[in-house]
Design a protein around this motif. Structure first.
Motif, PDB file in Angstrom:
ATOM      1  N   ARG A   2     -17.951 -95.633  -3.306  1.00  0.00           N
ATOM      2  CA  ARG A   2     -16.724 -96.567  -4.150  1.00  0.00           C
ATOM      3  C   ARG A   2     -15.719 -96.220  -3.498  1.00  0.00           C
ATOM      4  O   ARG A   2     -15.039 -95.798  -3.468  1.00  0.00           O
ATOM      5  CB  ARG A   2     -17.090 -96.165  -5.923  1.00  0.00           C
ATOM      6  N   ALA A  37     -24.216-103.529 -10.874  1.00  0.00           N
ATOM      7  CA  ALA A  37     -25.449-103.667  -9.790  1.00  0.00           C
ATOM      8  C   ALA A  37     -26.758-104.347  -9.879  1.00  0.00           C
ATOM      9  O   ALA A  37     -28.263-103.412  -9.498  1.00  0.00           O
ATOM     10  CB  ALA A  37     -25.885-101.840  -9.011  1.00  0.00           C
ATOM     11  N   GLU A  56     -25.503-101.787  -0.862  1.00  0.00           N
ATOM     12  CA  GLU A  56     -24.696-101.252  -1.134  1.00  0.00           C
ATOM     13  C   GLU A  56     -23.202-101.258  -1.342  1.00  0.00           C
ATOM     14  O   GLU A  56     -22.996-101.637  -1.917  1.00  0.00           O
ATOM     15  CB  GLU A  56     -24.595 -99.273  -0.543  1.00  0.00           C
ATOM     16  N   GLU A  59     -22.135-103.707  -4.513  1.00  0.00           N
ATOM     17  CA  GLU A  59     -22.073-102.564  -5.308  1.00  0.00           C
ATOM     18  C   GLU A  59     -20.598-101.688  -5.858  1.00  0.00           C
ATOM     19  O   GLU A  59     -20.765-100.681  -6.328  1.00  0.00           O
ATOM     20  CB  GLU A  59     -23.623-101.644  -5.939  1.00  0.00           C
ATOM     21  N   GLN A  60     -20.514-101.556  -4.516  1.00  0.00           N
ATOM     22  CA  GLN A  60     -19.203-100.073  -4.264  1.00  0.00           C
ATOM     23  C   GLN A  60     -17.683-100.401  -3.296  1.00  0.00           C
ATOM     24  O   GLN A  60     -17.094 -99.894  -3.241  1.00  0.00           O
ATOM     25  CB  GLN A  60     -20.170 -98.712  -3.382  1.00  0.00           C
TER      26      GLN A  60
END
Length: 303
Positions: A2, A37, A56, A59-60
């Motif tokens: 992240r 997410a 990804e 979300e990160q």
């Protein structure tokens, strides 16, 4: 891994498209990307505008609009007082980032002083931190809160919304907001074929919404843009391959589920609204005409 990037936004209020009845005039999203997410989130597509992926990266790789309060203070003076602002139309304004950066609370403080009507949509119990501000504006008829909940089934929530709080915790938030006399309803959204649309599942959800004391419930089906369709269906396939195949057949190459499905679902929902006597819409919001409002706009805030 992240990453969090502080971002200087050029503007923070986004005008709703003309001719589309969105129920609000402007949207406000303090953060870009979301660690909740949610697999179905249509806002995933917005990360492609930054040359990032819908999976990804969304979300990160998170973005914090560090100058939100300064920009919002400037932009509020340029829009009509009765313009309705929707906070959290794309990403959750109370995702974990808010616990550190407090941008949503800063926005609420500015709206308390400006008097513009607004809604907030979230899945997070962190909104309870701001009951003091929301209660003051709720008493004016200035605000409505939407808690998003698509199922009472913990397994479904864990699979589709891995970064969110469980259903029971969200229902507890509804009760706490209601106890503070804050208008609160539920977004039963999105309703996902094969995963959350079964009659028993929807009846259990409406029963829980009624018991928690929500004032209304609003429903919608999943919207699958070209950018997220394959990602979402592949995610569903890891949970329930049969449901994934069903979704693909109902959507084809369209963003929206086929009309015959919507008609059947609509009849089912009509029955639930009648059975549980739940309203379909939030309250009509009103601007609050604050004394010495011009003086407020002349003062710097959160510099």
């Amino acid at each position: 891994m992240r990453s969090i990037q502080l971002w200087q936004a050029g503007a923070v209020l986004n005008r709703s498209p003309k001719g589309q009845h969105m129920g609000f005039d402007y949207s406000l999203n303090p953060y870009r990307g979301c660690s909740h997410a949610c697999r179905y989130c249509y806002a995933r597509e917005s990360h492609t505008y930054l040359d990032l992926n819908v999976a990804e990266d969304f979300e990160q790789k998170l973005f914090v609009k560090e100058n939100l309060a300064v920009r919002l203070n400037a932009e509020l003076r340029k829009i009509p007082l009765d313009a309705v602002i929707a906070i959290g139309t794309a990403t959750d304004p109370y995702q974990p980032l808010e616990g550190h950066h407090h941008l949503t609370r800063q926005a609420l403080q500015l709206l308390l002083e400006s008097g513009h009507p607004f809604t907030v949509t979230t899945k997070s119990p962190l909104i309870e931190r701001d009951i003091d501000l929301l209660a003051a504006m709720g008493a004016r008829g200035q605000v409505g809160v939407h808690i998003s909940l698509l199922s009472t089934d913990k397994k479904v929530i864990r699979a589709l919304e891995p970064g969110t709080s469980p259903p029971d915790r969200r229902l507890a938030t509804i009760r706490r907001l209601k106890a503070a006399h804050i208008p609160v309803g539920v977004f039963v959204a999105p309703i996902i074929p094969g995963l959350s649309d079964q009659p028993d599942a929807l009846k259990a959800l409406f029963s829980a919404i009624r018991e928690a004391g929500a004032d209304w419930a609003m429903t919608s089906t999943t919207r699958l843009s070209d950018a997220i369709r394959d990602y979402f269906i592949n995610q569903v396939a890891t949970i329930d391959p049969k449901a994934a195949a069903h979704i693909r057949s109902l959507y084809g190459s369209s963003q929206f589920v086929e009309a015959s499905y919507r008609r059947v679902l609509s009849r089912q929902l009509d029955h639930l609204y009648r059975e549980f006597q739940i309203g379909r819409h939030g309250p009509r919001l009103h601007p609050h005409r604050v004394q010495e409002q011009l003086e407020f706009f002349e003062q710097p805030h959160f510099s």
